[in-house]
Design a protein around this motif. Structure first.
Motif: not given
Lengths: 197, 197
Positions: B20-26, B75-84, B179-188
């Motif tokens: 979600a955080m990178r798809i628009q620009q990519a 690695a992507r300089d994205l803030p990250f917190q595991q929600p409760k 075509e179906l692509f699954w996972g952030d690893d397949r976005l590119d």
């Protein structure tokens, strides 16, 4: 001594084929050595309540995996054939790999077995296929004699126990220090991590 | 008209945050337009026999996922917190997203919700959190009134039915042509595929 990456694989794992075919060269480019660790996913899946590959248990996921493999192999110029049976029994191949002491010979044999299975659609539970893999990778047929030895049986048992202790839940998995990386998609990250420590 | 990539996501999905955080620009860099498709994984997981996230049902996999997310966000300089709580109830967020007609506004809201949840550890089932997400993404609070409307309820129901028909089994998923692509690893790969057709 170069930094080392542990490569954990089950011969029946499709995505491990992708990693097996490129890990040696990719790691060498960053002066990283590879340890080849055959193991069996069956006992680990069984603990998760699965008596079959998740790609068979969850048909939508399985359908996707075969298409994904087809696309990835095409992009990498790797031959790809879906074997008639999946998953194949990988027990004898894993034992043979463990019986090969030389790292380079073990790597060559691993590539030969994956190529036979997913490149040519052959049955790797067939000892004749495995004998051809030994031959094509320049390994003496003598290791065949160890396939049923107590030492090799217990070495494979130990591998599965180690995989569990390392929290491995799928294949391919890569381990360096205390970091686990799962999936061919993480191979480059794993190598970079090893090269950086 | 630019080529279009469908982005299917459940707001509770960790790896969808990455996309979600990178798809628009990519996508824009390859002149590909994005269609934002909120849906619910719950009914799809239920058909696979899961009454919870697989990351909770299979602890080794869950433990790995949180560490993997931590590494990838760093690695992507994205803030990250595991929600409760995980997974969070994503129903209201999905309905609100569907109620936003403008593609750009919907995209901004989707990013705000993911950032609130996985960047700041907030609870996205809380309507006050969602109201702040509307505000920070420049969307009128008026859409809140549609959250319980029959039209929006049935639109979300339709989304889940479409996801099933598209053989979607997880999130994020990307669809272009058949075509179906699954996972952030397949976005590119998915974006490159759309750009090539």
């Amino acid at each position: 001594m170069p930094a080392t990456l542990q490569f954990w694989f089950d011969f029946a794992s499709t995505y491990s084929y992708l990693s097996a075919m490129r890990i040696q060269q990719a790691a060498a480019e960053k002066r990283v050595a590879v340890e080849w660790h055959p193991f069996l996913l069956g006992p680990i899946f069984a603990e998760q309540g699965w008596n079959n590959s998740p790609f068979n248990l969850y048909p939508a996921k399985g359908r996707y995996m075969w298409r994904d493999m087809e696309r990835l192999c095409a992009a990498r110029d790797l031959p790809f054939q879906q074997p008639k049976n999946f998953p194949q029994n990988s027990l004898q191949a894993a034992r043979l790999a463990l019986a090969i002491g030389s790292t380079n010979q073990r790597g060559a044999f691993v590539r030969a077995v994956y190529s036979a299975q997913f490149g040519a659609g052959q049955d790797i539970s067939d000892l004749r296929v495995l004998a051809e893999c030994l031959a094509s990778s320049g390994v003496s047929q003598d290791v065949m004699e160890q396939i049923g030895s107590p030492q090799i049986k217990s070495a494979l048992f130990e591998q599965v126990a180690r995989a569990k202790a390392l929290h491995i839940f799928g294949a391919p998995s890569f381990i360096a220090k205390d970091e686990l990386f799962w999936g061919d998609d993480r191979l480059d990250d794993a190598i970079s991590f090893v090269a950086s420590i």
